[in-house]
Design an enzyme around this catalytic site. Structure first.
Site, short mmCIF file in Angstrom:
data_model
loop_
_atom_site.label_atom_id
_atom_site.label_comp_id
_atom_site.label_asym_id
_atom_site.label_seq_id
_atom_site.Cartn_x
_atom_site.Cartn_y
_atom_site.Cartn_z
N THR A 1 0.85 -1.19 0.00
CA THR A 1 0.00 0.00 0.00
C THR A 1 0.88 1.24 0.00
O THR A 1 2.06 1.17 -0.35
CB THR A 1 -0.97 -0.05 1.21
N ASN A 2 0.36 2.40 0.36
CA ASN A 2 1.14 3.64 0.42
C ASN A 2 0.61 4.52 1.56
O ASN A 2 -0.32 4.14 2.25
CB ASN A 2 1.07 4.37 -0.94
N HIS A 3 1.23 5.69 1.73
CA HIS A 3 0.94 6.53 2.90
C HIS A 3 -0.31 7.40 2.78
O HIS A 3 -0.55 8.24 3.64
CB HIS A 3 2.13 7.46 3.18
N SER A 4 -1.09 7.27 1.71
CA SER A 4 -2.25 8.15 1.55
C SER A 4 -3.23 7.98 2.73
O SER A 4 -3.61 6.87 3.09
CB SER A 4 -2.97 7.82 0.25
N ALA B 1 -4.47 7.54 -4.24
CA ALA B 1 -3.10 7.13 -4.53
C ALA B 1 -3.15 5.66 -4.94
O ALA B 1 -3.20 4.76 -4.10
CB ALA B 1 -2.22 7.32 -3.30
#
Ligand code: CTP
Ligand code: CA
Length: 226
Positions: free
Chosen positions: A33-36, A100
């Protein structure tokens, strides 16, 4: 509720917003995943609803409260977001892709938990995901406004303008990770709004204020195209 304070200048306008990260499973316990945080997209959905729009929010996994007066659709993977967005795209006047979205997913999802091997490392094989916004750009209705977000660590305007052209967009909200108070997790943002004609750097604003400025520019674009 702030409803009284805003002009209903988007009354009856159909707006779809995507927000948050996507998650792609590696095995039953792990994912990429990512930091969004989803805060920017949720702020846009709320602001558009206050201004009278009929808002659909397609949201990846976030910790945020569902906005009132917004039809929220929860998704997890890029594939699910692709389906949720493209099946609703035809009826939208404005689509704003603040999510994101992962560019890659694991080539395969293991049925069982991946166990530690004897070796020092582990190599993951990844595959490109479908680009939702590029698909929307190819299938854009006449008069429909498509807004992308762009996250860059360098050459912000130049790289974002390339995305505007490549994906057939009307506007890109470009996010510099280099600016103080911009980026992940925080409640403020520094956006540069890039259209085919011009670009405007907004000051450091709360995500709510930035959302309204973006919607102001989109309302203007709708006027210019009408
Ligand atoms: N986007 C999308 N589907 C993807 C990847 C990105 O719809 N599979 C959208 C994002 O929601 C965003 C825009 O494309 O609105 C730009 O995302 P960004 O990651 O900044 O650019 P990319 O085109 O993915 O290029 P890169 O990550 O290489 O900079
Ligand atoms: Ca990307």
């Amino acid at each position: 509720d702030h409803a009284i304070a805003y002009d209903k200048d988007l009354s009856g306008v159909r707006v779809l917003v995507t927000a948050g990260p996507t998650q792609e499973s590696l095995d039953p316990v792990r994912y990429l995943t990512n930091h969004s945080s989803g805060k920017m997209g949720y702020a846009i959905a709320r602001a558009a609803a206050w201004r009278g729009a009929e808002v659909t929010l397609v949201s990846g996994p976030t910790a945020l409260k569902k906005p009132a007066y917004v039809d929220t659709v929860d998704v997890v993977t890029v594939r699910e977001m692709f389906g949720a967005v493209t099946s609703r795209a035809g009826e939208q006047d404005v689509i704003i892709k603040a999510a994101a979205v992962a560019d890659y997913r694991p080539a395969q999802v293991a049925d069982g938990k991946i166990k530690k091997g004897a070796g020092e490392g582990l190599t993951l094989e990844l595959r490109r995901t479908d680009d939702i916004l590029a698909y929307l750009g190819e299938h854009k209705r006449p008069g429909q406004i498509l807004c992308g977000f762009s996250m860059e660590t360098e050459n912000l305007v130049e790289n974002s303008r390339k995305k505007l052209i490549r994906k057939n967009l009307d506007i890109v909200a470009a996010n510099s990770l280099k600016e103080e108070g911009a980026g992940f997790g925080v409640s403020t943002n520094v956006l540069t709004l890039i259209t085919r004609e011009d670009e405007t750097q907004l000051p450091l604003l709360t995500k709510e204020e930035a959302a309204h400025r973006l919607l102001d520019r989109i309302a203007e674009l709708r006027g210019e195209r009408a």
